[in-house]
Design an enzyme around this catalytic site. Structure first.
Site, PDB file in Angstrom:
ATOM      1  N   SER A 123     -19.111  56.418 -27.046  1.00  0.00           N
ATOM      2  CA  SER A 123     -20.367  56.560 -26.106  1.00  0.00           C
ATOM      3  C   SER A 123     -19.904  57.197 -24.686  1.00  0.00           C
ATOM      4  O   SER A 123     -18.954  56.879 -24.314  1.00  0.00           O
ATOM      5  CB  SER A 123     -20.916  55.302 -25.602  1.00  0.00           C
ATOM      6  N   GLU A 125     -21.113  56.195 -22.310  1.00  0.00           N
ATOM      7  CA  GLU A 125     -21.488  55.258 -21.355  1.00  0.00           C
ATOM      8  C   GLU A 125     -19.638  54.528 -20.942  1.00  0.00           C
ATOM      9  O   GLU A 125     -19.560  54.042 -19.889  1.00  0.00           O
ATOM     10  CB  GLU A 125     -21.887  53.764 -21.943  1.00  0.00           C
ATOM     11  N   TYR A 147     -21.126  46.409 -22.199  1.00  0.00           N
ATOM     12  CA  TYR A 147     -21.198  47.267 -23.518  1.00  0.00           C
ATOM     13  C   TYR A 147     -20.225  48.666 -23.216  1.00  0.00           C
ATOM     14  O   TYR A 147     -19.353  48.847 -24.107  1.00  0.00           O
ATOM     15  CB  TYR A 147     -22.685  47.962 -23.663  1.00  0.00           C
TER      16      TYR A 147
HETATM   17  P1  NAP Z   1     -29.434  50.995 -33.109  1.00  0.00           P
HETATM   18  O1  NAP Z   1     -30.541  51.905 -33.168  1.00  0.00           O
HETATM   19  O2  NAP Z   1     -29.424  50.067 -32.068  1.00  0.00           O
HETATM   20  O3  NAP Z   1     -28.804  50.810 -34.446  1.00  0.00           O
HETATM   21  C1  NAP Z   1     -27.691  49.755 -34.350  1.00  0.00           C
HETATM   22  C2  NAP Z   1     -27.373  49.356 -35.829  1.00  0.00           C
HETATM   23  O4  NAP Z   1     -26.427  48.321 -35.874  1.00  0.00           O
HETATM   24  C3  NAP Z   1     -28.563  48.678 -36.436  1.00  0.00           C
HETATM   25  O5  NAP Z   1     -28.906  49.091 -37.797  1.00  0.00           O
HETATM   26  C4  NAP Z   1     -28.425  47.102 -36.474  1.00  0.00           C
HETATM   27  O6  NAP Z   1     -28.837  46.356 -37.403  1.00  0.00           O
HETATM   28  C5  NAP Z   1     -26.725  47.291 -36.686  1.00  0.00           C
HETATM   29  N1  NAP Z   1     -26.137  46.047 -36.407  1.00  0.00           N
HETATM   30  C6  NAP Z   1     -26.064  45.506 -35.161  1.00  0.00           C
HETATM   31  N2  NAP Z   1     -25.146  44.534 -35.212  1.00  0.00           N
HETATM   32  C7  NAP Z   1     -24.787  44.357 -36.193  1.00  0.00           C
HETATM   33  C8  NAP Z   1     -24.065  43.320 -37.100  1.00  0.00           C
HETATM   34  N3  NAP Z   1     -23.196  42.488 -36.245  1.00  0.00           N
HETATM   35  N4  NAP Z   1     -23.629  43.814 -38.349  1.00  0.00           N
HETATM   36  C9  NAP Z   1     -24.046  44.629 -39.189  1.00  0.00           C
HETATM   37  N5  NAP Z   1     -24.956  45.672 -38.600  1.00  0.00           N
HETATM   38  C10 NAP Z   1     -25.242  45.418 -37.082  1.00  0.00           C
HETATM   39  O7  NAP Z   1     -28.187  52.306 -32.234  1.00  0.00           O
HETATM   40  P2  NAP Z   1     -28.141  53.617 -32.391  1.00  0.00           P
HETATM   41  O8  NAP Z   1     -28.772  54.405 -31.439  1.00  0.00           O
HETATM   42  O9  NAP Z   1     -28.692  54.186 -33.805  1.00  0.00           O
HETATM   43  O10 NAP Z   1     -26.671  53.951 -32.180  1.00  0.00           O
HETATM   44  C11 NAP Z   1     -25.765  54.138 -33.238  1.00  0.00           C
HETATM   45  C12 NAP Z   1     -24.265  53.771 -32.544  1.00  0.00           C
HETATM   46  O11 NAP Z   1     -23.963  54.873 -31.915  1.00  0.00           O
HETATM   47  C13 NAP Z   1     -24.005  52.511 -32.026  1.00  0.00           C
HETATM   48  O12 NAP Z   1     -22.674  52.186 -32.137  1.00  0.00           O
HETATM   49  C14 NAP Z   1     -24.393  53.043 -30.519  1.00  0.00           C
HETATM   50  O13 NAP Z   1     -23.755  52.126 -29.624  1.00  0.00           O
HETATM   51  C15 NAP Z   1     -23.645  54.199 -30.497  1.00  0.00           C
HETATM   52  N6  NAP Z   1     -24.256  55.168 -29.512  1.00  0.00           N
HETATM   53  C16 NAP Z   1     -25.397  55.365 -29.552  1.00  0.00           C
HETATM   54  C17 NAP Z   1     -25.949  56.615 -28.652  1.00  0.00           C
HETATM   55  C18 NAP Z   1     -27.412  56.874 -28.456  1.00  0.00           C
HETATM   56  O14 NAP Z   1     -27.665  57.653 -27.493  1.00  0.00           O
HETATM   57  N7  NAP Z   1     -28.433  56.631 -29.214  1.00  0.00           N
HETATM   58  C19 NAP Z   1     -24.880  57.193 -27.863  1.00  0.00           C
HETATM   59  C20 NAP Z   1     -23.523  56.998 -27.981  1.00  0.00           C
HETATM   60  C21 NAP Z   1     -23.087  55.972 -28.839  1.00  0.00           C
HETATM   61  P3  NAP Z   1     -29.973  45.365 -37.222  1.00  0.00           P
HETATM   62  O15 NAP Z   1     -31.478  46.230 -37.513  1.00  0.00           O
HETATM   63  O16 NAP Z   1     -30.004  44.238 -38.076  1.00  0.00           O
HETATM   64  O17 NAP Z   1     -29.971  45.176 -35.724  1.00  0.00           O
HETATM   65  N1  GDD Z   2     -34.023  50.861 -20.952  1.00  0.00           N
HETATM   66  C1  GDD Z   2     -34.638  50.935 -19.421  1.00  0.00           C
HETATM   67  N2  GDD Z   2     -35.577  50.390 -19.110  1.00  0.00           N
HETATM   68  N3  GDD Z   2     -33.859  51.513 -19.011  1.00  0.00           N
HETATM   69  C2  GDD Z   2     -34.281  52.043 -17.504  1.00  0.00           C
HETATM   70  C3  GDD Z   2     -35.629  51.402 -17.103  1.00  0.00           C
HETATM   71  C4  GDD Z   2     -36.030  50.358 -17.917  1.00  0.00           C
HETATM   72  O1  GDD Z   2     -37.310  49.988 -17.573  1.00  0.00           O
HETATM   73  N4  GDD Z   2     -35.760  51.901 -16.004  1.00  0.00           N
HETATM   74  C5  GDD Z   2     -34.924  52.758 -15.395  1.00  0.00           C
HETATM   75  N5  GDD Z   2     -33.887  52.861 -16.497  1.00  0.00           N
HETATM   76  C6  GDD Z   2     -32.661  53.332 -16.422  1.00  0.00           C
HETATM   77  C7  GDD Z   2     -31.330  52.667 -16.769  1.00  0.00           C
HETATM   78  O2  GDD Z   2     -30.953  51.915 -15.810  1.00  0.00           O
HETATM   79  C8  GDD Z   2     -30.339  53.887 -17.098  1.00  0.00           C
HETATM   80  O3  GDD Z   2     -29.784  54.440 -16.126  1.00  0.00           O
HETATM   81  C9  GDD Z   2     -31.120  54.749 -17.798  1.00  0.00           C
HETATM   82  O4  GDD Z   2     -32.659  54.547 -17.660  1.00  0.00           O
HETATM   83  C10 GDD Z   2     -31.123  54.643 -19.267  1.00  0.00           C
HETATM   84  O5  GDD Z   2     -31.221  53.544 -19.880  1.00  0.00           O
HETATM   85  P1  GDD Z   2     -31.267  53.416 -21.542  1.00  0.00           P
HETATM   86  O6  GDD Z   2     -32.372  54.221 -22.021  1.00  0.00           O
HETATM   87  O7  GDD Z   2     -31.383  51.771 -21.736  1.00  0.00           O
HETATM   88  O8  GDD Z   2     -29.801  53.834 -22.113  1.00  0.00           O
HETATM   89  P2  GDD Z   2     -28.221  53.812 -21.814  1.00  0.00           P
HETATM   90  O9  GDD Z   2     -28.019  55.227 -20.723  1.00  0.00           O
HETATM   91  O10 GDD Z   2     -28.175  52.412 -20.745  1.00  0.00           O
HETATM   92  O11 GDD Z   2     -27.508  53.603 -22.845  1.00  0.00           O
HETATM   93  C11 GDD Z   2     -27.711  54.549 -24.307  1.00  0.00           C
HETATM   94  O12 GDD Z   2     -27.087  55.654 -24.093  1.00  0.00           O
HETATM   95  C12 GDD Z   2     -25.543  55.367 -24.304  1.00  0.00           C
HETATM   96  C13 GDD Z   2     -24.855  56.641 -24.184  1.00  0.00           C
HETATM   97  O13 GDD Z   2     -24.518  57.241 -22.772  1.00  0.00           O
HETATM   98  C14 GDD Z   2     -27.678  53.550 -25.359  1.00  0.00           C
HETATM   99  O14 GDD Z   2     -27.968  54.387 -26.429  1.00  0.00           O
HETATM  100  C15 GDD Z   2     -26.135  53.174 -25.628  1.00  0.00           C
HETATM  101  O15 GDD Z   2     -26.017  52.566 -26.805  1.00  0.00           O
HETATM  102  C16 GDD Z   2     -25.284  54.754 -25.462  1.00  0.00           C
HETATM  103  O16 GDD Z   2     -23.804  54.311 -25.867  1.00  0.00           O
END
Ligand code: NAP
Ligand code: GDD
Length: 326
Positions: A123, A125, A147
């Site tokens: 990520s 992050e 995280y």
């Molecule tokens: P998500 O929607 O939160 O999906 C997470 C998945 O992990 C869900 O299916 C959840 O199942 C499963 N899970 C959580 N804990 C588990 C456990 N102990 N055993 C088995 N399964 C478990 O996340 P996403 O946005 O699709 O992201 C996918 C991956 O990419 C994650 O690793 C995330 O950290 C990473 N990532 C995401 C982003 C982004 O912007 N979306 C960016 C960079 C990296 P349940 O439904 O049971 O909770």
């Molecule tokens: N969630 C949330 N809720 N975020 C808020 C809010 C609120 O009410 N108000 C402001 N924010 C700001 C957060 O402080 C952060 O700076 C930004 O919006 C994005 O927050 P999220 O959408 O929760 O995503 P994230 O950037 O913290 O994390 C996501 O992206 C990562 C990759 O950079 C997640 O998908 C992580 O799993 C992923 O790794």
């Protein structure tokens, strides 16, 4: 027929990746953990095409069994506790699931099917308090949340298994990617859901935290293609996947409200509750390596993404409104 095992298949990315692999003729094994109330919302439309295996990332025995049953050519490790804000109140669970469990998954693959290609969901992050802009594969990490710290562990253990055991293990350093299937707590979806509620008269305000944070937001459907491409290469490697554009949360809010003809300033309320103990102020990725080596590119830009998400929430909530008024 190639076989793939996806952990986290019920999540946002897992559902798009499963669709992609099914369209390519793969046999897709989806691992899900047992829950009292199963949630198949993101995969309802392809539920019958997935071979379901039960497993929890924190339980090595269940992962060994999942790999044994699926005998995969490719393993996509997407499961995680993925909500950054939840990682402060639950740092240990986040560490168990998002950090240590990557080793569980790598061990299961190493012991049962070491020739399988492995993808780890790293990520942006991890860049946290960024030390250079834009961020690329060589940018040092400075995580700002439990995280982020957990993801740094997952990233390096993946590199380590590649170097120690000669496994085909890749790490995709993906910047934020969103879609109508994004979890409701993440800021993009919270905003598009909030805009739709306000437009339809179901809510009067939207409470948010830091509006100044900048993110490089892309479309999840585009990003899962990059995951697949990484595992089709001859050599395993790590890649940044991003759009190369950054926007503030305020810009996101403005685009979403304007799309339905409303002025965000009349509805958005700042709430300290959503401000994080430590913030990632700016993310902006340089994905030129992925473009060159993988031939990967985007199809959906920032405005199209926000509009797509507002449209989807408007549709969903309009149907709900009709249902409750019957
Ligand atoms: P998500 O929607 O939160 O999906 C997470 C998945 O992990 C869900 O299916 C959840 O199942 C499963 N899970 C959580 N804990 C588990 C456990 N102990 N055993 C088995 N399964 C478990 O996340 P996403 O946005 O699709 O992201 C996918 C991956 O990419 C994650 O690793 C995330 O950290 C990473 N990532 C995401 C982003 C982004 O912007 N979306 C960016 C960079 C990296 P349940 O439904 O049971 O909770
Ligand atoms: N969630 C949330 N809720 N975020 C808020 C809010 C609120 O009410 N108000 C402001 N924010 C700001 C957060 O402080 C952060 O700076 C930004 O919006 C994005 O927050 P999220 O959408 O929760 O995503 P994230 O950037 O913290 O994390 C996501 O992206 C990562 C990759 O950079 C997640 O998908 C992580 O799993 C992923 O790794």
């Amino acid at each position: 027929m190639k076989k793939a095992l996806i952990t986290g298949v019920t999540g946002q990315d897992g559902s798009y990746l499963a669709e992609l692999l099914l369209s390519k003729g793969y046999k897709v094994y989806g691992m899900r953990r047992r829950t009292s109330t199963p949630n198949f919302e993101n995969v309802e439309h392809i539920k019958d095409q997935i071979e379901w295996v039960s497993g929890d990332l924190t339980d090595l025995a269940s992962l060994i069994e999942a790999v044994r049953l699926s005998d995969p050519d490719e393993v996509y490790n997407l499961a995680a506790q993925s909500f950054v804000a939840a990682s402060w109140p639950q740092p240990l669970a986040t560490g168990q699931i998002t950090a240590l469990s990557v080793t569980n998954m790598l061990e299961a693959v190493r012991l049962v099917k070491p020739s399988a290609k492995f993808y780890q969901a790293s990520s942006s992050e991890m860049f946290g308090r960024v030390v250079e802009t834009p961020q690329k594969e060589t940018t040092p990490f400075y995580p700002r949340s439990p995280y982020g710290v957990a993801k740094v562990y997952g990233h390096w253990i993946t590199v380590n298994y590649r170097e120690s055991y000669d496994m085909f293990a890749c790490s995709g350093i993906l910047f934020n990617h969103e879609s109508p299937r994004r979890g409701i707590e993440f800021v993009t979806r919270k905003v598009t859901d909030g805009v739709a509620r306000i437009k339809l008269g179901l809510a009067t305000e939207l409470r948010l935290g830091n509006l100044d944070a900048k993110r490089d937001w892309g479309f999840a459907g585009d990003y899962v293609k990059a995951m697949w491409l990484m595992l089709q290469q001859d050599q395993p490697d790590d890649f940044v996947i991003s759009t190369g554009e950054t926007h503030t949360v305020e810009e996101l809010v403005k685009v979403a409200f304007e799309y339905v003809g409303l002025d965000w300033k009349n509805y958005v309320v700042l709430d300290e509750k959503y401000v994080r103990p430590a913030e990632v102020d700016l993310l902006l990725g340089d994905c030129s390596k992925a473009k060159q080596v993988l031939g990967w590119d985007l199809e959906v830009d920032f405005e199209q993404l926000v509009h797509m998400m507002v449209d989807s929430d408007m549709k969903r909530l309009s149907q709900y409104k009709e249902m409750v008024s019957i």
